[in-house]
Design a protein around this motif. Structure first.
Motif, PDB file in Angstrom:
ATOM      1  N   ILE A 201       0.848  -1.189   0.000  1.00 24.55           N
ATOM      2  CA  ILE A 201       0.000   0.000   0.000  1.00 24.55           C
ATOM      3  C   ILE A 201       0.884   1.239   0.000  1.00 24.55           C
ATOM      4  O   ILE A 201       1.961   1.248   0.598  1.00 24.55           O
ATOM      5  CB  ILE A 201      -0.932  -0.024   1.238  1.00 24.55           C
ATOM      6  CG1 ILE A 201      -1.948   1.109   1.185  1.00 24.55           C
ATOM      7  CG2 ILE A 201      -0.157  -0.024   2.541  1.00 24.55           C
ATOM      8  CD1 ILE A 201      -3.039   0.974   2.241  1.00 24.55           C
ATOM      9  N   SER A 202       0.443   2.267  -0.693  1.00 19.81           N
ATOM     10  CA  SER A 202       1.218   3.498  -0.797  1.00 19.81           C
ATOM     11  C   SER A 202       0.723   4.537   0.196  1.00 19.81           C
ATOM     12  O   SER A 202      -0.360   4.401   0.779  1.00 19.81           O
ATOM     13  CB  SER A 202       1.117   4.064  -2.221  1.00 19.81           C
ATOM     14  OG  SER A 202      -0.212   4.521  -2.473  1.00 19.81           O
ATOM     15  N   ASN A 203       1.510   5.598   0.365  1.00 18.68           N
ATOM     16  CA  ASN A 203       1.072   6.711   1.214  1.00 18.68           C
ATOM     17  C   ASN A 203      -0.216   7.332   0.693  1.00 18.68           C
ATOM     18  O   ASN A 203      -1.079   7.758   1.466  1.00 18.68           O
ATOM     19  CB  ASN A 203       2.171   7.771   1.294  1.00 18.68           C
ATOM     20  CG  ASN A 203       3.359   7.312   2.114  1.00 18.68           C
ATOM     21  OD1 ASN A 203       3.257   6.363   2.884  1.00 18.68           O
ATOM     22  ND2 ASN A 203       4.489   7.980   1.959  1.00 18.68           N
ATOM     23  N   GLU A 204      -0.348   7.371  -0.628  1.00 20.16           N
ATOM     24  CA  GLU A 204      -1.561   7.943  -1.220  1.00 20.16           C
ATOM     25  C   GLU A 204      -2.784   7.096  -0.871  1.00 20.16           C
ATOM     26  O   GLU A 204      -3.870   7.625  -0.606  1.00 20.16           O
ATOM     27  CB  GLU A 204      -1.409   8.040  -2.748  1.00 20.16           C
ATOM     28  CG  GLU A 204      -0.408   9.076  -3.225  1.00 20.16           C
ATOM     29  CD  GLU A 204       1.042   8.652  -3.007  1.00 20.16           C
ATOM     30  OE1 GLU A 204       1.295   7.428  -2.868  1.00 20.16           O
ATOM     31  OE2 GLU A 204       1.915   9.542  -2.949  1.00 20.16           O
ATOM     32  N   ASP A 205      -2.601   5.771  -0.853  1.00 19.71           N
ATOM     33  CA  ASP A 205      -3.702   4.892  -0.471  1.00 19.71           C
ATOM     34  C   ASP A 205      -4.137   5.144   0.974  1.00 19.71           C
ATOM     35  O   ASP A 205      -5.335   5.145   1.280  1.00 19.71           O
ATOM     36  CB  ASP A 205      -3.290   3.423  -0.626  1.00 19.71           C
ATOM     37  CG  ASP A 205      -3.109   3.010  -2.074  1.00 19.71           C
ATOM     38  OD1 ASP A 205      -3.749   3.623  -2.944  1.00 19.71           O
ATOM     39  OD2 ASP A 205      -2.326   2.078  -2.329  1.00 19.71           O
TER      40      ASP A 205
END
Length: 317
Positions: A201-205
């Motif tokens: 998972i990304s920071n944006e997610d």
């Protein structure tokens, strides 16, 4: 991004490849992330507190910094300093390790109260001030602090109540079972499982999840149930200081986050009951008499048993 229940399941599975038997702790950490809340991990040495933080940072593909707290760590070692550059003949700003996504504050109770307090603005305001210059922290940002309860009288400083209230949760890590520890021996016999993890998972997610969390509905019946629990902490004869309004808001955000991660658009009474001990327990100040005979966990259990949960089939406006 995967749907939320699948994401939670994959987080548990991947952490399980590094730390066995921590599904409940992983769920609580994921809830804290979605709630933009900080976590205090407490247990004896060697139970995986530091490894949990490193594993979570790897799975998030997030910036990660670690501070090993000792009595000689200064506030500027946490927040940063203005230093004089002789080559440029000018002062330059050097931000501290708080400029990250996941900050591991290892053995936080070994730091002096002055250094501990340097985290207060960071944890509450999500910003840092260095010599009058204020900078916002990267988002998402979460502090995962650890402390060792068995050395409470050996060069340690108890966290002040004001700082305890800034942690969304206090989570005991616990020992593994014999079978879980046997599985752990097999995992680590020939390799280091942490090296094999890839980001999920990304920071944006995470930012998207935090925004979606605010849309989760809470019916009036469940809201009243949550508030009844909070009120009970303020009225109990065993408790000198109950849950603050800050704690009430943190409680609300956490139950919304759990509902979201379980794929629901509404909060259930079970969400409230599940999270009450770890979100509210550390915020309580017991009376002197109660500290002699009971623990905060015992008192929270008794309060929850004395409050009837509503029957909730779904969200009713």
């Amino acid at each position: 991004m995967k749907n939320h229940p699948d994401l939670l399941k994959q987080l548990k599975e991947n952490v399980g490849n590094v730390l066995v038997g921590k599904d409940n702790v992983v769920e609580l950490l994921a809830i804290s992330l979605v709630s933009s809340g900080h976590v205090l991990l407490e247990d004896v040495p060697g139970t995986g507190k530091t490894m949990l933080a490193k594993t979570l940072a790897t799975l998030m593909d997030a910036a990660f910094n670690r501070i090993q707290f000792t009595p000689d760590v200064l506030p500027s070692d946490v927040t940063g300093i203005q230093f004089f550059n002789p080559k440029e003949q000018s002062f330059e700003l050097r931000p501290g390790p708080v400029m990250t996504n996941i900050l591991l504050a290892d053995e936080i109770n070994r730091a002096t109260p002055r250094t501990q307090s340097s985290l207060l603005e960071v944890m509450e305001e999500f910003q840092v001030t260095i010599d009058g210059q204020t900078m916002p922290l990267p988002q998402p940002f979460i502090v995962i602090a650890t402390q060792n309860p068995i050395e409470s009288q050996q060069g340690t400083f108890a966290l002040p109540e004001a700082q305890m209230d800034r942690f969304l949760m206090q989570i005991p890590v616990g020992y593994p079972t014999k079978q879980e520890e046997k599985t752990m021996l097999k995992l680590y016999k020939t390799s280091k499982p942490l090296d094999n993890l890839t980001p999920l998972i990304s920071n944006e997610d995470i930012t998207v999840l935090q925004e979606e969390r605010g849309k989760i509905m809470i019916s009036e019946a469940v809201e009243d149930y949550l508030l009844d629990i909070v009120s009970a902490t303020r009225e109990s004869e065993d408790i000198e200081v109950g849950v603050s309004p800050r704690g009430t808001l943190a409680f609300m955000r956490s139950v919304q986050a759990r509902a979201l991660l379980h794929g629901r658009s509404y909060v259930t009474p079970e969400d409230v009951k599940f999270l009450a001990p770890c979100v509210l327990g550390h915020r309580l100040v017991l009376t002197l008499e109660s500290t002699m005979t009971r623990t905060k966990e015992d008192i929270m259990d008794r309060l929850l048993q004395g409050i009837e949960a509503p029957v909730e089939q779904g969200y009713v406006k």
